[in-house]
Scaffold this motif. Structure first.
Motif, PDB file in Angstrom:
ATOM      1  N   LEU A   1      -9.914   0.974  -0.318  1.00 33.74           N
ATOM      2  CA  LEU A   1     -10.404   2.263   0.222  1.00 33.74           C
ATOM      3  C   LEU A   1      -9.213   3.132   0.565  1.00 33.74           C
ATOM      4  N   GLY A   2      -8.147   2.458   0.701  1.00 33.90           N
ATOM      5  CA  GLY A   2      -7.039   3.318   0.884  1.00 33.90           C
ATOM      6  C   GLY A   2      -6.486   3.856  -0.083  1.00 33.90           C
ATOM      7  N   TYR A   3      -6.459   3.339  -1.195  1.00 33.56           N
ATOM      8  CA  TYR A   3      -5.974   4.003  -2.627  1.00 33.56           C
ATOM      9  C   TYR A   3      -7.111   4.955  -3.217  1.00 33.56           C
ATOM     10  N   LEU A   4      -8.211   4.571  -2.900  1.00 35.34           N
ATOM     11  CA  LEU A   4      -9.246   5.568  -3.298  1.00 35.34           C
ATOM     12  C   LEU A   4      -9.078   6.912  -2.499  1.00 35.34           C
ATOM     13  N   LEU A   5      -8.939   6.851  -1.230  1.00 35.74           N
ATOM     14  CA  LEU A   5      -8.726   7.983  -0.341  1.00 35.74           C
ATOM     15  C   LEU A   5      -7.766   8.922  -0.905  1.00 35.74           C
TER      16      LEU A   5
ATOM     17  N   MET B   1       0.907  -1.262  -0.004  1.00 34.77           N
ATOM     18  CA  MET B   1       0.114  -0.200  -0.052  1.00 34.77           C
ATOM     19  C   MET B   1       0.915   1.326  -0.031  1.00 34.77           C
ATOM     20  N   TYR B   2       1.944   1.345   0.775  1.00 32.58           N
ATOM     21  CA  TYR B   2       2.758   2.297   0.935  1.00 32.58           C
ATOM     22  C   TYR B   2       3.314   2.754  -0.420  1.00 32.58           C
TER      23      TYR B   2
ATOM     24  N   ILE C   1       4.057   4.404  11.714  1.00 38.26           N
ATOM     25  CA  ILE C   1       3.185   4.002  12.886  1.00 38.26           C
ATOM     26  C   ILE C   1       2.860   2.452  12.882  1.00 38.26           C
ATOM     27  N   ALA C   2       2.594   2.076  11.542  1.00 39.54           N
ATOM     28  CA  ALA C   2       2.201   0.786  11.360  1.00 39.54           C
ATOM     29  C   ALA C   2       3.265  -0.218  11.550  1.00 39.54           C
ATOM     30  N   VAL C   3       4.270   0.322  11.082  1.00 40.82           N
ATOM     31  CA  VAL C   3       5.662  -0.552  11.481  1.00 40.82           C
ATOM     32  C   VAL C   3       5.989  -0.706  12.842  1.00 40.82           C
ATOM     33  N   PHE C   4       5.690   0.466  13.637  1.00 38.25           N
ATOM     34  CA  PHE C   4       5.805   0.253  15.107  1.00 38.25           C
ATOM     35  C   PHE C   4       4.682  -0.451  15.839  1.00 38.25           C
ATOM     36  N   GLY C   5       3.716  -0.583  15.291  1.00 36.80           N
ATOM     37  CA  GLY C   5       2.553  -1.006  15.593  1.00 36.80           C
ATOM     38  C   GLY C   5       2.457  -2.673  15.502  1.00 36.80           C
ATOM     39  N   LEU C   6       3.561  -2.985  14.407  1.00 36.16           N
ATOM     40  CA  LEU C   6       3.481  -4.485  14.195  1.00 36.16           C
ATOM     41  C   LEU C   6       4.080  -5.275  15.506  1.00 36.16           C
ATOM     42  N   ASN C   7       5.040  -4.851  16.388  1.00 37.12           N
ATOM     43  CA  ASN C   7       5.228  -5.130  17.882  1.00 37.12           C
ATOM     44  C   ASN C   7       4.409  -4.908  18.790  1.00 37.12           C
ATOM     45  N   THR C   8       3.564  -3.739  18.818  1.00 43.37           N
ATOM     46  CA  THR C   8       2.648  -3.086  19.816  1.00 43.37           C
ATOM     47  C   THR C   8       1.322  -3.010  19.111  1.00 43.37           C
ATOM     48  N   PRO C   9       0.546  -3.820  18.639  1.00 46.44           N
ATOM     49  CA  PRO C   9      -0.676  -3.497  18.060  1.00 46.44           C
ATOM     50  C   PRO C   9      -1.801  -3.104  19.046  1.00 46.44           C
ATOM     51  N   GLU C  10      -1.549  -3.408  20.212  1.00 52.28           N
ATOM     52  CA  GLU C  10      -2.711  -3.056  21.117  1.00 52.28           C
ATOM     53  C   GLU C  10      -2.398  -2.004  22.205  1.00 52.28           C
ATOM     54  N   SER C  11      -1.320  -0.894  21.631  1.00 49.56           N
ATOM     55  CA  SER C  11      -1.067   0.250  22.404  1.00 49.56           C
ATOM     56  C   SER C  11      -2.120   1.311  22.168  1.00 49.56           C
ATOM     57  N   ALA C  12      -2.404   2.152  23.131  1.00 45.48           N
ATOM     58  CA  ALA C  12      -3.282   3.232  23.227  1.00 45.48           C
ATOM     59  C   ALA C  12      -2.994   4.030  21.860  1.00 45.48           C
TER      60      ALA C  12
ATOM     61  N   THR D   1      -6.231   4.894   8.883  1.00 42.56           N
ATOM     62  CA  THR D   1      -7.410   3.606   9.167  1.00 42.56           C
ATOM     63  C   THR D   1      -7.015   2.453   8.112  1.00 42.56           C
ATOM     64  N   PRO D   2      -6.708   2.821   6.858  1.00 39.51           N
ATOM     65  CA  PRO D   2      -6.375   1.776   5.982  1.00 39.51           C
ATOM     66  C   PRO D   2      -5.324   0.953   6.455  1.00 39.51           C
ATOM     67  N   MET D   3      -4.226   1.459   6.880  1.00 35.74           N
ATOM     68  CA  MET D   3      -2.861   0.761   7.383  1.00 35.74           C
ATOM     69  C   MET D   3      -3.017  -0.043   8.686  1.00 35.74           C
ATOM     70  N   LEU D   4      -3.529   0.995   9.761  1.00 36.68           N
ATOM     71  CA  LEU D   4      -3.335   0.842  11.330  1.00 36.68           C
ATOM     72  C   LEU D   4      -4.779  -0.214  11.678  1.00 36.68           C
TER      73      LEU D   4
END
Length: 409
Positions: free
Chosen positions: A282-286, A189-190, A321-332, A344-347
């Protein structure tokens, strides 16, 4: 509707026949084939990768043990007489790749000095150091009186199991598979948005600079033009991606590898693939709407890059942010950012792929994303229609307001 298909078809065929597209596709395919067969290529050019090392053993006891434990496929050891200066000269002249001098220190422990022309090839030194450390461990155990079985027990790793208590939680194997797909989609997507979003903006700016737009706006509605460009470039990009995938799949299969097993995507549920497709589209369209609108506001192709840079920075931020979230997907932070439509499309897909997300959160993210896309299309169509008729120096916010005013006239 026929005019929409005319714009779409013209955009698709023109881009597909472009020399830059054909050359880029061909070069990328060659690169993919090369990467898929990189091991074979390396082996072809490196017929003899063995390092030939001379050994001076001043202990008269370590050489045989060292020779038994060293990796003989990578290193060949040869014991020589204790003539260090002559051996160093031989290394300099290329007769040996390295010289290892073994000795015992005052406390009775083995030590070594490794000589080589350069230390760039650190693999050989690390291998020899590892073997020597194992020998030191064996000598220490023998002095203490430990048996081989006791040594094995001493170095046996502790049993450590991971058990998820949540009812629908994924197993570690499922998480690894999902993480592979999530990373592939995020990267795709990136690259998709950055590469082809810029193509949309450039396509609009090119036609505008040639004054073709003045003819088009009088016969084709702005929405039809907007979506004709967006979908036309999307089909071009999908065509190129399909070619890349087909070439990569064939190259991996020819080299004896299976792409699905290589990525660990063999047993993922169908729902993950469905979410991947939906969020990707949806991400592409946005972002495509934003790129097309910004492209309509510039008068010269040279101004496209500065105009679309803010949007590109948003895409980069979402990816980081998504790369960071790969190891912490449940962080606030990741949870909160997943409801921002541009993230939204990535996260949100990241969270769905790795953890159990309540359906109301998924539904809310879809509603917010869809509403943002509809709003952008509504505003974008107005800006697009007026923007393609505007020429002169670029001022994004001022030009947007002026473009909307032009549509009212």
């Amino acid at each position: 509707m026929n005019k929409f298909w005319l714009v779409l078809g013209h955009t698709y065929i023109t881009k597909l026949k472009a020399k830059a597209f054909l050359i880029t596709t061909a070069m990328t395919c060659l690169l993919i084939i090369g990467l898929a067969n990189i091991q074979t290529i390396i082996e072809f050019f490196a017929s003899d990768e063995k390092e030939h090392v001379a050994v001076i053993d001043r202990t008269e006891s370590l050489y045989k043990a060292l020779e038994k434990q060293v990796n003989r496929e990578k290193i060949t050891l040869t014991k020589i007489a204790d003539m260090e200066d002559e051996a160093k000269k031989a290394v300099k002249e290329g007769e040996w790749d390295g010289l290892l001098v073994l000795s015992m220190n005052a406390e009775g422990w083995p030590e070594a000095v490794y000589y080589a022309n350069t230390l760039a090839n650190n693999r050989t030194a690390e291998e020899l150091e590892g073997v020597l450390n194992r020998l030191k461990t064996a000598i220490s155990a023998a002095k203490i009186g430990l048996t081989e079985e006791q040594i094995a027990v001493l170095y046996r790793p502790a049993s450590f199991q991971k058990v998820a208590l949540e009812e629908n939680a994924k197993t570690e194997e499922e998480l690894n598979q999902a993480r592979s797909l999530v990373y592939v989609l995020l990267f795709a997507m990136y690259m998709f948005v950055l590469m082809y979003g810029g193509m949309i903006a450039t396509e609009v700016a090119t036609e505008k600079s040639s004054r073709v737009m003045e003819i088009l706006v009088s016969s084709v509605s702005p929405v039809q033009q907007l979506f004709g460009k967006i979908i036309g470039v999307a089909l071009v990009s999908l065509t190129q991606f399909f070619v890349f995938f087909a070439v990569g799949f064939a190259a991996l299969k020819t080299s004896g590898q299976e792409v699905w097993r290589l990525l660990g995507l063999g047993h993922l549920p169908l729902s993950i693939w469905m979410y991947a497709l939906i969020f990707f589209m949806l991400g592409y369209l946005l972002y495509a709407v934003l790129f097309a609108v910004l492209g309509s506001l510039v008068s010269r192709v040279e101004d496209v890059q500065p105009a679309i840079t803010p949007v590109m920075m948003v895409v980069v931020a979402a990816f980081m942010i998504a790369v960071f979230g790969l190891n912490t997907p449940e962080s606030a932070f990741v949870i909160g950012a997943s409801f921002i439509p541009f993230f939204t499309p990535m996260l949100m897909f990241l969270r769905i792929g790795l953890v159990s997300v309540p359906m109301w959160e998924v539904a809310l993210s879809f509603v917010l994303l869809a509403a943002t896309i509809v709003l952008l299309i509504y505003i974008g169509a107005k800006v697009y229609r007026g923007g393609v008729l505007m020429y002169g120096r670029m001022n994004i916010f001022k030009d947007m307001k002026q473009a909307v005013q032009l549509t009212k006239k």
